[in-house]
Design a protein around this motif. Sequence first.
Motif, PDB file in Angstrom:
ATOM      1  N   LEU A 194       6.128  -7.566  -5.049  1.00 27.09           N
ATOM      2  CA  LEU A 194       7.622  -8.372  -5.874  1.00 27.09           C
ATOM      3  C   LEU A 194       7.672  -9.493  -6.963  1.00 27.09           C
ATOM      4  O   LEU A 194       7.831  -9.729  -7.902  1.00 27.09           O
ATOM      5  CB  LEU A 194       9.207  -8.917  -5.213  1.00 27.09           C
TER       6      LEU A 194
ATOM      7  N   LYS B 121       4.006  -7.838   2.351  1.00 21.19           N
ATOM      8  CA  LYS B 121       3.586  -6.385   1.389  1.00 21.19           C
ATOM      9  C   LYS B 121       4.400  -6.443   0.006  1.00 21.19           C
ATOM     10  O   LYS B 121       4.139  -6.443  -0.709  1.00 21.19           O
ATOM     11  CB  LYS B 121       3.116  -5.589   2.386  1.00 21.19           C
ATOM     12  N   LYS B 122       5.373  -5.994   1.353  1.00 24.10           N
ATOM     13  CA  LYS B 122       6.650  -6.035   0.149  1.00 24.10           C
ATOM     14  C   LYS B 122       7.361  -7.601  -1.142  1.00 24.10           C
ATOM     15  O   LYS B 122       7.211  -7.574  -2.184  1.00 24.10           O
ATOM     16  CB  LYS B 122       7.773  -6.028   0.898  1.00 24.10           C
TER      17      LYS B 122
ATOM     18  N   GLN C 121      17.077  -6.310   0.090  1.00 28.28           N
ATOM     19  CA  GLN C 121      17.085  -5.195   1.409  1.00 28.28           C
ATOM     20  C   GLN C 121      16.575  -5.509   2.677  1.00 28.28           C
ATOM     21  O   GLN C 121      16.837  -5.074   3.574  1.00 28.28           O
ATOM     22  CB  GLN C 121      15.342  -4.867   0.702  1.00 28.28           C
TER      23      GLN C 121
ATOM     24  N   LEU D  64      14.394  -9.377  -2.185  1.00 25.65           N
ATOM     25  CA  LEU D  64      13.746  -9.192  -0.885  1.00 25.65           C
ATOM     26  C   LEU D  64      15.046  -9.825   0.073  1.00 25.65           C
ATOM     27  O   LEU D  64      15.562  -9.096   1.339  1.00 25.65           O
ATOM     28  CB  LEU D  64      12.917 -10.395  -0.839  1.00 25.65           C
TER      29      LEU D  64
ATOM     30  N   ALA E 111       4.901  -5.656   7.162  1.00 29.09           N
ATOM     31  CA  ALA E 111       5.495  -5.155   5.895  1.00 29.09           C
ATOM     32  C   ALA E 111       5.999  -5.363   4.902  1.00 29.09           C
ATOM     33  O   ALA E 111       6.235  -5.500   3.597  1.00 29.09           O
ATOM     34  CB  ALA E 111       6.276  -3.796   6.244  1.00 29.09           C
ATOM     35  N   TRP E 112       6.768  -6.257   5.231  1.00 31.83           N
ATOM     36  CA  TRP E 112       8.325  -7.285   4.753  1.00 31.83           C
ATOM     37  C   TRP E 112       6.302  -8.629   3.926  1.00 31.83           C
ATOM     38  O   TRP E 112       7.395  -9.103   2.607  1.00 31.83           O
ATOM     39  CB  TRP E 112       8.710  -8.398   5.549  1.00 31.83           C
TER      40      TRP E 112
END
Length: 102
Positions: free
Chosen positions: A78, A73-74, A25, A22, A70-71
């Motif tokens: 993961l 959810k990412k 990214q 994370l 959004a982060w």
Amino acid sequence: MKKLSAVQQKQQAAVMAAVTSLEQQALTELAGLVQCWFSLEYEAFPGSLLVRLQFSDDAALEQAQPQLLAWQKKFSGLMLKKGVVLKEMRKHLVMTTLGPDD
């Protein structure tokens, strides 16, 4: 510090891998990001897991805030790849300007 059990070491490795991914990214996509860090209590895992995206200043934090969901959810995705289900993804990732020592 108490030595971690084999299960706790697996938990820590899964979280560390997800947070590192994370962070890589986020460093490329979010302006002003300093680092990602996490805290957790092994006895209450995964409910106690809290990941923080640390920003350099309030302006960078305000600019990134609309992307928080959004982060989250990412990160949840993961962790799911690591076999950990986060029931309420919104509780496990926040954006802040505070560091681990603050």
